[in-house]
Write a protein that holds these residues in place. Structure first.
Motif, PDB file in Angstrom:
ATOM      1  N   LYS A 157       0.830  -1.111   0.037  1.00 29.19           N
ATOM      2  CA  LYS A 157       0.009  -0.059   0.066  1.00 29.19           C
ATOM      3  C   LYS A 157       0.867   1.197   0.040  1.00 29.19           C
ATOM      4  CE  LYS A 157      -3.705  -2.171   2.684  1.00 29.19           C
ATOM      5  NZ  LYS A 157      -4.348  -1.953   4.146  1.00 29.19           N
ATOM      6  N   SER A 158       2.063   1.200  -0.147  1.00 34.82           N
ATOM      7  CA  SER A 158       3.148   2.138   0.023  1.00 34.82           C
ATOM      8  C   SER A 158       3.492   2.815  -1.143  1.00 34.82           C
ATOM      9  CB  SER A 158       4.382   1.840   0.586  1.00 34.82           C
ATOM     10  OG  SER A 158       4.155   1.224   1.922  1.00 34.82           O
ATOM     11  N   GLU A 159       2.254   3.628  -1.775  1.00 37.61           N
ATOM     12  CA  GLU A 159       2.098   3.988  -3.158  1.00 37.61           C
ATOM     13  C   GLU A 159       3.477   4.942  -3.522  1.00 37.61           C
ATOM     14  OE1 GLU A 159      -1.639   5.808  -3.892  1.00 37.61           O
ATOM     15  OE2 GLU A 159      -2.646   3.638  -3.460  1.00 37.61           O
ATOM     16  N   LYS A 160       3.847   5.908  -2.568  1.00 34.27           N
ATOM     17  CA  LYS A 160       5.064   6.897  -2.941  1.00 34.27           C
ATOM     18  C   LYS A 160       6.125   6.078  -2.986  1.00 34.27           C
ATOM     19  CE  LYS A 160       2.879  11.000  -0.993  1.00 34.27           C
ATOM     20  NZ  LYS A 160       3.340  12.084   0.054  1.00 34.27           N
ATOM     21  N   ASN A 161       6.409   4.908  -2.026  1.00 34.18           N
ATOM     22  CA  ASN A 161       7.664   4.199  -2.292  1.00 34.18           C
ATOM     23  C   ASN A 161       7.653   3.450  -3.592  1.00 34.18           C
ATOM     24  OD1 ASN A 161       7.953   4.990   0.186  1.00 34.18           O
ATOM     25  ND2 ASN A 161       7.727   3.100   1.263  1.00 34.18           N
ATOM     26  N   ILE A 162       6.686   2.735  -3.943  1.00 30.37           N
ATOM     27  CA  ILE A 162       6.529   2.057  -5.031  1.00 30.37           C
ATOM     28  C   ILE A 162       6.840   2.855  -6.360  1.00 30.37           C
ATOM     29  CG2 ILE A 162       4.914   0.817  -6.539  1.00 30.37           C
ATOM     30  CD1 ILE A 162       3.587  -0.460  -4.017  1.00 30.37           C
ATOM     31  N   PHE A 163       6.203   4.086  -6.401  1.00 32.70           N
ATOM     32  CA  PHE A 163       6.358   4.925  -7.500  1.00 32.70           C
ATOM     33  C   PHE A 163       7.953   5.348  -7.545  1.00 32.70           C
ATOM     34  CE2 PHE A 163       6.768   9.472  -8.802  1.00 32.70           C
ATOM     35  CZ  PHE A 163       6.285   9.364 -10.293  1.00 32.70           C
ATOM     36  N   LEU A 164       8.444   5.944  -6.356  1.00 34.48           N
ATOM     37  CA  LEU A 164       9.934   5.872  -6.540  1.00 34.48           C
ATOM     38  C   LEU A 164      10.718   4.793  -7.103  1.00 34.48           C
ATOM     39  CD1 LEU A 164      12.545   7.609  -5.743  1.00 34.48           C
ATOM     40  CD2 LEU A 164      12.510   6.534  -3.411  1.00 34.48           C
ATOM     41  N   TYR A 165      10.492   3.792  -6.620  1.00 34.61           N
ATOM     42  CA  TYR A 165      11.149   2.557  -7.129  1.00 34.61           C
ATOM     43  C   TYR A 165      11.088   2.241  -8.400  1.00 34.61           C
ATOM     44  CZ  TYR A 165      11.989   1.907  -2.160  1.00 34.61           C
ATOM     45  OH  TYR A 165      12.469   2.020  -0.682  1.00 34.61           O
ATOM     46  N   GLU A 166       9.922   2.439  -9.214  1.00 39.02           N
ATOM     47  CA  GLU A 166       9.471   2.387 -10.431  1.00 39.02           C
ATOM     48  C   GLU A 166      10.113   3.158 -11.283  1.00 39.02           C
ATOM     49  OE1 GLU A 166       4.982   1.891 -10.631  1.00 39.02           O
ATOM     50  OE2 GLU A 166       5.271   0.016 -10.463  1.00 39.02           O
ATOM     51  N   LYS A 167      10.386   4.458 -10.755  1.00 36.85           N
ATOM     52  CA  LYS A 167      10.834   5.527 -11.615  1.00 36.85           C
ATOM     53  C   LYS A 167      12.532   5.364 -11.581  1.00 36.85           C
ATOM     54  CE  LYS A 167      11.851  10.045 -10.092  1.00 36.85           C
ATOM     55  NZ  LYS A 167      11.634  11.301  -9.160  1.00 36.85           N
ATOM     56  N   LEU A 168      12.989   4.562 -10.449  1.00 34.46           N
ATOM     57  CA  LEU A 168      14.343   4.335 -10.496  1.00 34.46           C
ATOM     58  C   LEU A 168      14.528   2.911 -11.431  1.00 34.46           C
ATOM     59  CD1 LEU A 168      15.261   4.866  -6.887  1.00 34.46           C
ATOM     60  CD2 LEU A 168      16.099   6.102  -9.078  1.00 34.46           C
ATOM     61  N   GLY A 169      13.604   2.313 -12.001  1.00 32.89           N
ATOM     62  CA  GLY A 169      13.818   1.141 -12.906  1.00 32.89           C
ATOM     63  C   GLY A 169      13.396  -0.182 -12.365  1.00 32.89           C
ATOM     64  N   TYR A 170      12.837  -0.229 -11.188  1.00 28.97           N
ATOM     65  CA  TYR A 170      12.293  -1.463 -10.481  1.00 28.97           C
ATOM     66  C   TYR A 170      10.941  -1.912 -10.989  1.00 28.97           C
ATOM     67  CZ  TYR A 170      16.377  -0.734  -7.236  1.00 28.97           C
ATOM     68  OH  TYR A 170      17.488  -0.739  -6.763  1.00 28.97           O
TER      69      TYR A 170
END
Length: 154
Positions: free
Chosen positions: A116-129
């Protein structure tokens, strides 16, 4: 402007205090204040220096961000990314992630965060994860997403 440097075991108390402050927002998302980062004690945090490279983001002689990682069998496991709540959304988390990644040979990078940690997931996806699985740990009720990215040699 802050700087990122390698932390030492002498920084443990400051980093642990930051961790407890930073992870309250995660606990609020799940309405669970027994999550592991809030329960970690000083001795366990000190012991993490034996296995992990620990980075700290320092601004005006105050640690306002940190991240840990270790490599095992060709995989770099990144954990405990944290930024002081008053200092978020300034690129500190991204800078810490980028810096910790260059500390390791080209490998697969893995981490996990709350589903549910949408901001974390967004950051990691932005970094290529990207998410490769979801699941829980035996010691916590939180549903996690496990994410990875492959670092290709340049």
């Amino acid at each position: 402007m802050g700087k990122i440097v390698e932390a030492t075991v002498n920084d443990t108390c400051h980093i642990l205090n930051l961790q407890k402050l930073a992870y309250v927002s995660e606990a609020e998302i799940y309405n669970d204040y027994t999550i592991m980062p809030l329960k970690e004690d000083l001795e366990t945090a000190k012991k993490s220096f034996e296995k992990n490279i620990v980075l700290k983001y320092v601004e005006d002689d105050v640690i306002i961000g940190s991240v840990r990682a270790f490599q095992e069998d060709g995989v770099c496991y990144i954990n405990k990314l944290m930024v002081h709540p008053a200092c978020r959304n300034r690129g500190i988390g991204q800078a810490l992630m980028e810096e910790i990644e260059v500390k390791f040979d080209p490998v697969v990078y893995r981490l996990f965060t709350g589903a549910k940690s949408e901001k974390n997931i967004f950051l990691y996806e932005k970094l290529g994860y990207s998410v490769y699985r979801t699941g829980k740990f035996d010691f916590e009720d939180t549903e996690f997403v496990f994410m990875e990215k492959e670092q290709r040699p340049v």
